[in-house]
Design a protein around this motif. Structure first.
Motif, mmCIF file in Angstrom:
data_model
loop_
_atom_site.group_PDB
_atom_site.id
_atom_site.type_symbol
_atom_site.label_atom_id
_atom_site.label_comp_id
_atom_site.label_asym_id
_atom_site.label_seq_id
_atom_site.Cartn_x
_atom_site.Cartn_y
_atom_site.Cartn_z
ATOM 1 N N ASP A 2 0.576 -1.339 0.436
ATOM 2 C CA ASP A 2 -0.228 0.202 0.512
ATOM 3 C C ASP A 2 1.043 1.326 -0.026
ATOM 4 O OD1 ASP A 2 -2.483 -1.293 0.228
ATOM 5 O OD2 ASP A 2 -2.512 -1.956 2.500
ATOM 6 N N ILE A 3 0.524 2.555 -1.784
ATOM 7 C CA ILE A 3 1.471 3.405 -0.848
ATOM 8 C C ILE A 3 0.431 4.454 -0.623
ATOM 9 C CG2 ILE A 3 2.342 5.239 -2.502
ATOM 10 C CD1 ILE A 3 3.444 2.442 -2.590
ATOM 11 N N PRO A 4 0.847 4.990 -0.445
ATOM 12 C CA PRO A 4 0.252 6.491 0.516
ATOM 13 C C PRO A 4 0.216 7.216 -0.416
ATOM 14 C CG PRO A 4 1.737 6.625 2.092
ATOM 15 C CD PRO A 4 2.002 5.319 1.002
ATOM 16 N N ILE A 5 -0.904 7.691 -0.522
ATOM 17 C CA ILE A 5 -0.948 9.174 -1.140
ATOM 18 C C ILE A 5 -1.545 10.471 -0.545
ATOM 19 C CG2 ILE A 5 -1.203 8.290 -3.455
ATOM 20 C CD1 ILE A 5 -4.037 8.668 -3.374
ATOM 21 N N LEU A 6 -1.549 11.956 -1.048
ATOM 22 C CA LEU A 6 -2.315 12.887 -0.768
ATOM 23 C C LEU A 6 -2.674 13.472 -2.019
ATOM 24 C CD1 LEU A 6 -2.469 15.050 1.869
ATOM 25 C CD2 LEU A 6 -0.015 16.209 0.811
ATOM 26 N N ILE A 7 -3.973 13.712 -1.572
ATOM 27 C CA ILE A 7 -5.160 14.505 -2.390
ATOM 28 C C ILE A 7 -5.738 15.743 -1.806
ATOM 29 C CG2 ILE A 7 -7.614 14.317 -3.307
ATOM 30 C CD1 ILE A 7 -7.172 11.037 -3.151
ATOM 31 N N GLN A 8 -5.572 16.903 -2.551
ATOM 32 C CA GLN A 8 -5.504 17.971 -2.272
ATOM 33 C C GLN A 8 -6.047 19.025 -2.988
ATOM 34 O OE1 GLN A 8 -0.564 19.116 -1.474
ATOM 35 N NE2 GLN A 8 -1.505 19.277 1.132
ATOM 36 N N LYS A 9 -6.739 19.808 -2.673
ATOM 37 C CA LYS A 9 -7.270 21.074 -3.636
ATOM 38 C C LYS A 9 -6.937 22.765 -3.140
ATOM 39 C CE LYS A 9 -11.834 22.050 -6.453
ATOM 40 N NZ LYS A 9 -12.850 21.665 -6.811
ATOM 41 N N THR A 28 -0.573 13.781 -10.084
ATOM 42 C CA THR A 28 -1.815 13.596 -10.796
ATOM 43 C C THR A 28 -2.179 14.745 -10.013
ATOM 44 O OG1 THR A 28 -2.889 12.465 -12.270
ATOM 45 C CG2 THR A 28 -2.642 11.069 -10.555
ATOM 46 N N THR A 29 -3.743 14.386 -11.243
ATOM 47 C CA THR A 29 -4.801 15.437 -10.899
ATOM 48 C C THR A 29 -6.398 15.058 -11.370
ATOM 49 O OG1 THR A 29 -5.142 16.325 -12.959
ATOM 50 C CG2 THR A 29 -4.157 17.852 -11.486
ATOM 51 N N GLY A 30 -7.127 15.307 -10.365
ATOM 52 C CA GLY A 30 -8.619 14.850 -10.879
ATOM 53 C C GLY A 30 -9.093 15.783 -10.785
ATOM 54 N N LYS A 35 -11.894 10.783 -8.777
ATOM 55 C CA LYS A 35 -10.920 10.277 -9.895
ATOM 56 C C LYS A 35 -9.606 10.816 -9.538
ATOM 57 C CE LYS A 35 -10.972 10.289 -14.484
ATOM 58 N NZ LYS A 35 -11.245 8.673 -15.257
ATOM 59 N N ALA A 36 -9.395 11.586 -9.265
ATOM 60 C CA ALA A 36 -8.132 11.860 -8.567
ATOM 61 C C ALA A 36 -7.572 10.197 -7.813
ATOM 62 C CB ALA A 36 -7.451 13.008 -7.396
ATOM 63 N N MET A 37 -7.895 9.826 -7.146
ATOM 64 C CA MET A 37 -7.525 8.423 -6.361
ATOM 65 C C MET A 37 -7.558 7.342 -7.489
ATOM 66 S SD MET A 37 -9.943 8.002 -3.241
ATOM 67 C CE MET A 37 -9.468 6.197 -2.890
#
Length: 95
Positions: A2-9, A28-30, A35-37
Motif C-alpha cells: 500500500d502506497i500513501p497518496i495525498l489529495i489536495q485542492k 496527477t490530478t482529478g 477520479k484523483a484516486m
C-alpha cells in the motif's frame, strides 16, 4: 504493498492534485476525489513502469501516513492508500 497518496485542492484550483510522497516526481490530478484516486493508481504504475523500461534503479518503501502528515509540505488534504502489485509490471502489455 500500500502506497500513501495525498489529495489536495488548493484555493482557486479546479482540480484535485495528487502527490505520491514515496515516489518522487509521481503526481496527477482529478476533477473529483474519486477520479484523483483512480488517476493516482494509473500514475503510479505508469511512473514505475517507465523507470523499469529505462532500467533506472528504484526502491519503494511505503511511509506511514502518520509520519508524512507531520511534514509541513503535506499539511491538509486527504490521505489514502493505493494498493500496488509490482508483479503487474512484469506482465507484457497487451497487443
Amino acid at each position: 504493498m500500500d502506497i500513501p497518496i495525498l489529495i489536495q485542492k488548493t484555493v482557486g484550483a479546479k482540480k484535485y492534485g495528487v502527490t505520491v510522497p514515496d515516489i518522487p516526481g509521481c503526481v496527477t490530478t482529478g476533477d473529483t476525489v474519486d477520479k484523483a484516486m483512480s488517476n493516482a493508481t494509473k500514475a503510479i504504475y505508469g511512473h514505475v513502469g517507465q523507470l523499469v523500461e529505462q532500467g533506472k534503479p528504484f526502491e519503494i518503501r511505503p511511509s506511514e501516513v502518520e509520519t508524512l502528515s507531520q511534514e509541513p509540505d503535506y499539511a491538509g488534504g486527504i490521505w489514502a492508500l493505493v494498493s500496488l502489485d509490482l508483479a503487474r509490471l512484469d506482465d507484457p502489455p497487451d497487443d
